[in-house]
Design an enzyme around this catalytic site. Structure first.
Site, mmCIF file in Angstrom:
data_model
loop_
_atom_site.group_PDB
_atom_site.id
_atom_site.type_symbol
_atom_site.label_atom_id
_atom_site.label_comp_id
_atom_site.label_asym_id
_atom_site.label_seq_id
_atom_site.Cartn_x
_atom_site.Cartn_y
_atom_site.Cartn_z
ATOM 1 N N GLU A 63 0.824 -1.218 0.000
ATOM 2 C CA GLU A 63 0.000 0.000 0.000
ATOM 3 C C GLU A 63 0.857 1.266 0.000
ATOM 4 O OE1 GLU A 63 -2.452 -1.437 3.304
ATOM 5 O OE2 GLU A 63 -4.192 -1.009 2.035
ATOM 6 N N GLU A 110 -4.001 -9.494 3.469
ATOM 7 C CA GLU A 110 -4.699 -9.108 4.710
ATOM 8 C C GLU A 110 -5.863 -10.013 5.096
ATOM 9 O OE1 GLU A 110 -3.314 -6.945 2.675
ATOM 10 O OE2 GLU A 110 -2.710 -5.126 3.730
HETATM 11 N N1 COA Z 1 4.994 -7.842 10.927
HETATM 12 C C1 COA Z 1 5.773 -8.137 11.985
HETATM 13 N N2 COA Z 1 6.855 -8.896 11.916
HETATM 14 C C2 COA Z 1 7.190 -9.398 10.708
HETATM 15 C C3 COA Z 1 6.436 -9.138 9.552
HETATM 16 C C4 COA Z 1 5.286 -8.325 9.699
HETATM 17 N N3 COA Z 1 4.509 -7.997 8.662
HETATM 18 N N4 COA Z 1 7.013 -9.772 8.519
HETATM 19 C C5 COA Z 1 8.107 -10.392 9.009
HETATM 20 N N5 COA Z 1 8.206 -10.166 10.328
HETATM 21 C C6 COA Z 1 9.239 -10.646 11.254
HETATM 22 C C7 COA Z 1 9.063 -12.122 11.583
HETATM 23 O O1 COA Z 1 8.108 -12.299 12.614
HETATM 24 C C8 COA Z 1 10.461 -12.484 12.014
HETATM 25 O O2 COA Z 1 10.661 -12.027 13.327
HETATM 26 P P1 COA Z 1 11.500 -12.913 14.396
HETATM 27 O O3 COA Z 1 12.869 -13.054 13.773
HETATM 28 O O4 COA Z 1 11.494 -12.089 15.615
HETATM 29 O O5 COA Z 1 10.779 -14.208 14.468
HETATM 30 C C9 COA Z 1 11.321 -11.633 11.087
HETATM 31 O O6 COA Z 1 10.491 -10.570 10.642
HETATM 32 C C10 COA Z 1 11.801 -12.385 9.881
HETATM 33 O O7 COA Z 1 10.676 -12.932 9.232
HETATM 34 P P2 COA Z 1 10.680 -14.402 8.556
HETATM 35 O O8 COA Z 1 9.262 -14.782 8.351
HETATM 36 O O9 COA Z 1 11.538 -15.309 9.355
HETATM 37 O O10 COA Z 1 11.422 -14.047 7.184
HETATM 38 P P3 COA Z 1 11.367 -14.846 5.810
HETATM 39 O O11 COA Z 1 12.385 -14.175 4.950
HETATM 40 O O12 COA Z 1 11.460 -16.306 6.048
HETATM 41 O O13 COA Z 1 9.899 -14.578 5.226
HETATM 42 C C11 COA Z 1 8.022 -13.198 4.610
HETATM 43 C C12 COA Z 1 9.555 -13.312 4.753
HETATM 44 C C13 COA Z 1 7.723 -11.802 4.130
HETATM 45 C C14 COA Z 1 7.496 -14.242 3.604
HETATM 46 C C15 COA Z 1 7.353 -13.465 5.960
HETATM 47 O O14 COA Z 1 8.047 -12.736 6.961
HETATM 48 C C16 COA Z 1 5.905 -13.094 6.017
HETATM 49 O O15 COA Z 1 5.063 -13.810 5.521
HETATM 50 N N6 COA Z 1 5.569 -11.908 6.637
HETATM 51 C C17 COA Z 1 4.235 -11.453 6.819
HETATM 52 C C18 COA Z 1 3.633 -10.981 5.493
HETATM 53 C C19 COA Z 1 2.209 -10.458 5.678
HETATM 54 O O16 COA Z 1 1.275 -11.162 5.945
HETATM 55 N N7 COA Z 1 2.079 -9.123 5.520
HETATM 56 C C20 COA Z 1 0.829 -8.465 5.617
HETATM 57 C C21 COA Z 1 0.702 -7.761 6.906
HETATM 58 S S1 COA Z 1 -0.714 -6.701 6.882
#
Ligand code: COA
Length: 242
Positions: A106, A126
């Site tokens: 966004e 979302e």
């Molecule tokens: N909010 C809060 N924390 C987040 C985050 C988010 N949107 N996206 C990633 N993080 C944090 C993870 O919790 C993790 O924290 P930790 O190390 O304390 O456990 C850290 O960032 C690394 O994330 P990780 O998932 O291990 O990285 P990755 O490279 O394996 O995967 C993504 C990357 C983007 C695929 C995955 O982090 C993800 O799916 N994030 C959420 C995406 C989402 O739903 N966004 C919409 C939110 S409205």
């Protein structure tokens, strides 16, 4: 500091810098975006907004979102900041590498120009988290890619890869990761070669709802027709031809 700011005479580069959380947009980032907007409202310059470590932003911060209440939703915390970014006087360029998800997508939709790397993954998951994309996706994405494509993306929560985002016109070009920022700067160079006031007025006209046209162009052009910079630029052109 979650947002690094690098100021130049004609541009500002803002880098989302919270790689350990994949640049998740938390309240501190939103506060920093407001400070950045205040700076660019005071001294208008083109903005490049980008990420770090192969990630633009993996969304709003889910740890903070989980605790937010109905009153928080009504404060439109992220939407208000992204509207302010969208409304900046000079152009905003989003340079996207890797994940641009949820609130990260966004923020990118709020830019005027989006470019990306081949590793882009952009979308709005979302509904999978039990909320809606309420910081611009439901109105900006249809304006950018059309109703049918926006509906598909927002109703499925699927992320586009770089090639599909390019085909859809969601990003305008793709660049290798190590050339992304240089490509963004080249766009700013082109903008910087033009008259800043004409650029600002073009952005204003583009942002004006349909009912405001052509009245808005008439007024903006009236101002420009009498600007010294217009006379200078047109005289330069005519004299070079002679
Ligand atoms: N909010 C809060 N924390 C987040 C985050 C988010 N949107 N996206 C990633 N993080 C944090 C993870 O919790 C993790 O924290 P930790 O190390 O304390 O456990 C850290 O960032 C690394 O994330 P990780 O998932 O291990 O990285 P990755 O490279 O394996 O995967 C993504 C990357 C983007 C695929 C995955 O982090 C993800 O799916 N994030 C959420 C995406 C989402 O739903 N966004 C919409 C939110 S409205």
């Amino acid at each position: 500091m979650t947002l690094r700011i690098e100021e130049h005479r004609d541009r500002v580069v803002a880098t989302l810098d919270r790689p350990e959380k994949r640049n998740a947009i938390d309240q501190a980032t939103i506060d920093a975006l407001h400070d950045l907007c205040a700076l660019l409202e005071r001294t208008p310059r083109t903005l490049i907004i980008t990420g770090t470590d192969g990630v633009f932003a993996a969304g709003a911060d889910i740890a903070q979102l989980r605790d937010r209440t109905a009153d928080d939703a009504r404060r439109a915390i992220n939407a208000t900041a992204f509207i302010r970014v969208h409304d900046l006087p000079m152009p905003v360029i989003a340079a996207l590498d890797g994940y641009a998800l949820g609130g990260g997508a966004e923020l990118a939709y709020a830019a005027d120009i989006r470019i990306a790397t081949p590793s882009l993954r952009i979308g709005n998951p979302e509904t999978g988290l039990g909320i809606i994309a309420a910081a611009g996706a439901t109105w900006r994405l249809p304006e950018i890619v059309g109703d049918a494509r926006a509906s598909e993306l927002l109703l499925t929560g699927r992320a586009l890869d770089a090639e599909e985002a390019l085909r859809w016109g969601l990003v305008s070009s793709l660049h290798p990761a190590d050339e992304l920022l240089a490509a963004a700067h080249r766009i700013v160079d082109r903008i910087a070669a033009n008259d800043p006031l004409a650029t600002r007025h073009t952005k204003r006209a583009l942002r004006t709802p349909r009912a405001g046209h052509p009245a808005i162009e008439v007024e903006l052009q009236a101002e420009l027709f009498e600007s010294p910079e217009k006379i200078r630029r047109m005289t330069d052109f005519l004299e070079k031809r002679r």
